[in-house]
Motif scaffolding. Structure first.
Motif, PDB file in Angstrom:
ATOM      1  N   TYR A 170      19.205  23.665  -3.111  1.00 45.38           N
ATOM      2  CA  TYR A 170      18.378  24.909  -4.036  1.00 45.38           C
ATOM      3  C   TYR A 170      17.930  26.123  -3.033  1.00 45.38           C
ATOM      4  N   VAL A 171      18.094  26.093  -1.543  1.00 48.34           N
ATOM      5  CA  VAL A 171      17.357  26.952  -0.619  1.00 48.34           C
ATOM      6  C   VAL A 171      19.046  27.520  -1.566  1.00 48.34           C
ATOM      7  N   ALA A 172      20.244  26.931  -1.186  1.00 47.06           N
ATOM      8  CA  ALA A 172      21.759  28.306  -1.492  1.00 47.06           C
ATOM      9  C   ALA A 172      21.541  28.623  -2.950  1.00 47.06           C
ATOM     10  N   LEU A 173      21.050  27.964  -3.897  1.00 46.62           N
ATOM     11  CA  LEU A 173      21.267  28.535  -5.081  1.00 46.62           C
ATOM     12  C   LEU A 173      20.118  30.055  -5.615  1.00 46.62           C
ATOM     13  N   LEU A 174      18.753  29.414  -4.708  1.00 46.90           N
ATOM     14  CA  LEU A 174      18.137  30.687  -4.401  1.00 46.90           C
ATOM     15  C   LEU A 174      19.037  31.893  -3.706  1.00 46.90           C
ATOM     16  N   LEU A 175      19.737  31.824  -3.137  1.00 47.00           N
ATOM     17  CA  LEU A 175      20.387  32.935  -1.882  1.00 47.00           C
ATOM     18  C   LEU A 175      21.429  33.754  -2.506  1.00 47.00           C
ATOM     19  N   ALA A 176      21.739  32.590  -3.454  1.00 43.62           N
ATOM     20  CA  ALA A 176      23.354  33.056  -4.473  1.00 43.62           C
ATOM     21  C   ALA A 176      22.553  33.629  -4.975  1.00 43.62           C
ATOM     22  N   MET A 177      21.273  33.376  -6.105  1.00 47.06           N
ATOM     23  CA  MET A 177      20.942  34.888  -7.324  1.00 47.06           C
ATOM     24  C   MET A 177      20.185  35.869  -6.342  1.00 47.06           C
ATOM     25  N   ALA A 178      19.326  35.606  -5.355  1.00 43.67           N
ATOM     26  CA  ALA A 178      19.388  37.223  -4.753  1.00 43.67           C
ATOM     27  C   ALA A 178      20.740  37.594  -4.728  1.00 43.67           C
ATOM     28  N   ALA A 179      21.983  36.472  -3.612  1.00 43.94           N
ATOM     29  CA  ALA A 179      22.864  37.964  -3.474  1.00 43.94           C
ATOM     30  C   ALA A 179      23.411  38.598  -4.419  1.00 43.94           C
ATOM     31  N   ALA A 180      23.323  37.900  -5.569  1.00 38.99           N
ATOM     32  CA  ALA A 180      23.991  38.596  -6.570  1.00 38.99           C
ATOM     33  C   ALA A 180      23.487  39.098  -7.324  1.00 38.99           C
ATOM     34  N   VAL A 181      22.034  39.917  -7.435  1.00 37.86           N
ATOM     35  CA  VAL A 181      20.835  40.309  -7.753  1.00 37.86           C
ATOM     36  C   VAL A 181      21.144  41.824  -7.150  1.00 37.86           C
ATOM     37  N   VAL A 182      21.364  41.973  -6.207  1.00 34.71           N
ATOM     38  CA  VAL A 182      21.511  42.370  -5.089  1.00 34.71           C
ATOM     39  C   VAL A 182      23.093  42.981  -5.346  1.00 34.71           C
ATOM     40  N   THR A 183      24.162  42.566  -5.004  1.00 29.94           N
ATOM     41  CA  THR A 183      24.728  42.995  -5.263  1.00 29.94           C
ATOM     42  C   THR A 183      25.267  43.052  -7.299  1.00 29.94           C
ATOM     43  N   SER A 184      24.960  43.208  -7.942  1.00 30.09           N
ATOM     44  CA  SER A 184      24.381  43.577 -10.055  1.00 30.09           C
ATOM     45  C   SER A 184      24.304  44.941  -9.088  1.00 30.09           C
ATOM     46  N   ALA A 185      22.836  44.809  -9.322  1.00 30.99           N
ATOM     47  CA  ALA A 185      22.193  46.210  -8.562  1.00 30.99           C
ATOM     48  C   ALA A 185      23.322  47.507  -7.874  1.00 30.99           C
ATOM     49  N   ALA A 186      23.741  47.083  -6.823  1.00 28.92           N
ATOM     50  CA  ALA A 186      25.149  48.028  -5.586  1.00 28.92           C
ATOM     51  C   ALA A 186      26.210  48.520  -7.125  1.00 28.92           C
ATOM     52  N   THR A 187      26.736  47.773  -8.148  1.00 32.18           N
ATOM     53  CA  THR A 187      28.091  47.624  -8.416  1.00 32.18           C
ATOM     54  C   THR A 187      27.042  48.281 -10.363  1.00 32.18           C
ATOM     55  N   TYR A 188      26.733  46.941 -11.011  1.00 33.07           N
ATOM     56  CA  TYR A 188      26.495  47.542 -12.303  1.00 33.07           C
ATOM     57  C   TYR A 188      25.026  48.500 -12.783  1.00 33.07           C
ATOM     58  N   GLY A 189      24.105  48.121 -11.051  1.00 28.90           N
ATOM     59  CA  GLY A 189      23.074  48.587 -11.402  1.00 28.90           C
ATOM     60  C   GLY A 189      23.170  49.711 -11.392  1.00 28.90           C
ATOM     61  N   VAL A 190      23.942  50.739 -10.415  1.00 27.37           N
ATOM     62  CA  VAL A 190      24.039  52.095 -10.263  1.00 27.37           C
ATOM     63  C   VAL A 190      24.286  52.342 -11.443  1.00 27.37           C
ATOM     64  N   TYR A 191      25.062  52.077 -12.073  1.00 28.80           N
ATOM     65  CA  TYR A 191      25.249  53.390 -13.446  1.00 28.80           C
ATOM     66  C   TYR A 191      24.692  52.480 -14.334  1.00 28.80           C
ATOM     67  N   SER A 192      23.718  51.664 -14.639  1.00 31.20           N
ATOM     68  CA  SER A 192      23.472  52.112 -15.595  1.00 31.20           C
ATOM     69  C   SER A 192      22.170  52.380 -15.908  1.00 31.20           C
ATOM     70  N   LEU A 193      21.245  52.565 -13.894  1.00 36.70           N
ATOM     71  CA  LEU A 193      20.550  53.319 -13.932  1.00 36.70           C
ATOM     72  C   LEU A 193      20.501  54.832 -14.300  1.00 36.70           C
ATOM     73  N   ALA A 194      21.463  55.442 -13.849  1.00 35.72           N
ATOM     74  CA  ALA A 194      22.917  56.786 -14.250  1.00 35.72           C
ATOM     75  C   ALA A 194      22.745  56.838 -15.696  1.00 35.72           C
ATOM     76  N   LEU A 195      22.727  56.128 -16.591  1.00 38.26           N
ATOM     77  CA  LEU A 195      22.929  56.348 -17.693  1.00 38.26           C
ATOM     78  C   LEU A 195      21.568  56.439 -18.657  1.00 38.26           C
ATOM     79  N   ALA A 196      20.913  55.662 -17.755  1.00 35.10           N
ATOM     80  CA  ALA A 196      18.970  55.418 -18.492  1.00 35.10           C
ATOM     81  C   ALA A 196      18.724  56.675 -18.201  1.00 35.10           C
ATOM     82  N   VAL A 197      18.533  57.283 -17.245  1.00 39.39           N
ATOM     83  CA  VAL A 197      17.844  58.439 -16.978  1.00 39.39           C
ATOM     84  C   VAL A 197      18.216  59.402 -17.292  1.00 39.39           C
TER      85      VAL A 197
END
Length: 459
Positions: free
Chosen positions: A358-385
């Motif tokens: 369960y802890v590994a799954l939570l850590l993986a979800m947190a890491a995935a969200v951070v990585t998504s923000a650094a890849t998908y999120g940077v561009y999508s935030l720019a488009l949203a703004v």
């Protein structure tokens, strides 16, 4: 961009290239099955999982054949294994998402709410979020139901995605020395003559042939309009066609020369962290383009959807890195032996294993969200703004500027990560910038701004 080369360690042991490729293939399959289980009804999800298993089983066969560990006769066996594995993943993920435990229980409703553009602001979505019946929400008149998607809208979204994909790939490959070499090679006299002949064929034969086809379908008029085209228009069309043919030839040669040097794992990582962010972000912002009834909030909804989609793609990869450290093979073997042969301390050991999982799954979800923000999120935030409060007259400039700035930010983040991880990024120091420029060029050329109205821009 992350490239896995050579061998790497997982869970205290060395992984060879074949094992790494199989792990990457399994993580990709888990990403697809996770999205299917979240978005589709149960019966349909299991049916689609069978198809996914066939596709990924075939991919596993190619990986094994590349390593010369199997023959062509083993394809049916690996396809069957892929189907069983996909069905098993679907059952496990469906069961895990149904558990009423913190965080995990919120994944499915949150993702379903974000990833269905036609349901944004609808009575069903508001009712599901508030825990009330959708009929009550409709009576309160607080919902904004989506308009039916027309064929023209789907074609426009497809055209936008095609422009973005083509331009992004071309600019992305400019970061590779092999592609630049092939571009120079395509400028040789023999290649230029062949491309010139192909241009004449496309402009002066395929064009009239297309007009005749359109005339027969629409009942006339198409040929007459084409015949009135002025000489500058025809010359411009010929020039663009010639340039595209030269680029396509360079692209084909570069890809063919590079495919032999890249491993299957490297292809998966390039697709997951470079190609998919472009396609996923373009998909949701294309969908938001036709939800003008939501006003500017649609761009924030597209941003949210892109971030969650990126996390879904990346969480199996993160889990494959984290789980072996928290649950090494020795501990799993001890738990299984204790379950099969119960003895003193078996219950506590099993509970410890479940807690670590369960802890590994939570850590993986947190890491995935951070990585998504650094890849998908940077561009999508720019488009949203950029798209917030944009009009048809200002949208192209705002989007292009925002994407280029996002590319610079993503490039800085990549270089910082490479420095911290002591990974070489030689030759890729401008990859995100070029990707963003290509993305912006593709959007500008797609004419997406023509679908915007002044009222929608001020909504």
């Amino acid at each position: 961009m992350l490239i896995w080369a050579g061998s790497r360690k997982t869970g205290g042991r060395q992984m060879n290239m074949v094992e790494s490729s199989q792990l990457a293939l399994l993580a990709s399959l888990a990403s697809v099955i996770l999205a299917v289980v979240i978005l589709m009804p149960r019966a349909r999800a299991y049916g689609v999982s069978v198809v996914c298993g066939l596709v990924f089983g075939s991919g596993g066969w190619f990986v094994a054949r590349e390593a010369s560990t199997t023959g062509t006769a083993d394809w049916l066996l690996l396809a069957g294994v892929g189907v069983l594995l996909a069905l098993g993943l679907a059952a496990v993920l469906d069961g895990v998402l149904a558990l009423r435990i913190p965080v995990i229980s919120r994944v499915r409703p949150l993702a379903r709410r974000a990833l269905r553009p036609q349901a944004w602001g609808s009575a069903a979505e508001i009712g599901e979020a508030a825990g009330v019946d959708a009929g009550i929400v409709s009576l309160l008149d607080v919902a904004i139901e989506a308009r039916p998607v027309t064929l023209d809208q789907l074609l426009v979204r497809t055209r936008i995605a095609a422009h973005v994909a083509a331009a992004s790939i071309i600019f992305l490959l400019l970061a590779l020395e092999a592609f630049r070499t092939q571009v120079l090679g395509a400028l040789r006299a023999s290649n230029l003559v062949l491309n010139a002949l192909a241009t004449l064929f496309v402009v002066f034969f395929l064009g009239p042939a297309q007009d005749l086809l359109l005339q027969s379908v629409s009942g006339g008029g198409a040929v007459e309009r084409s015949r009135t085209r002025r000489v500058p228009v025809v010359l411009a069309q010929a020039l663009v066609t010639f340039i595209v043919l030269v680029i396509f030839q360079a692209l084909q040669n570069a890809v063919q020369s590079r495919m032999g040097a890249m491993t299957f794992t490297e292809w998966i990582i390039v697709l997951e962290l470079c190609v998919l962010p472009v396609l996923v972000t373009t998909y949701y912002f294309g969908a938001a383009l036709f939800r003008e009834e939501l006003g500017d909030t649609r761009w924030m909804r597209a941003l949210e959807a892109t971030l969650i989609a990126g996390a879904i793609v990346l969480v199996p990869f993160a889990l494959s890195e984290i789980l072996p450290y928290l649950l090494p093979r020795e501990l799993i073997a001890s738990i299984l032996s204790g379950v099969l042969a119960p003895g003193t301390g078996t219950t506590g050991l099993a509970m410890t294993g479940l807690l670590l999982a369960y802890v590994a799954l939570l850590l993986a979800m947190a890491a995935a969200v951070v990585t998504s923000a650094a890849t998908y999120g940077v561009y999508s935030l720019a488009l949203a703004v950029a798209m917030t409060e944009a009009t048809a007259a200002t949208a192209r400039q705002r989007v292009f500027t925002g994407l280029v700035l996002a590319g610079v930010v993503a490039q800085v983040l990549t270089i910082a990560w490479a420095w911290l991880a002591e990974v070489s990024v030689s030759g890729l120091s401008v990859v995100h910038v070029l990707l963003a420029v290509g993305w912006g060029v593709g959007l500008v050329l797609s004419g997406f701004h023509e679908e915007m109205t002044e009222e929608a821009g001020r909504a």
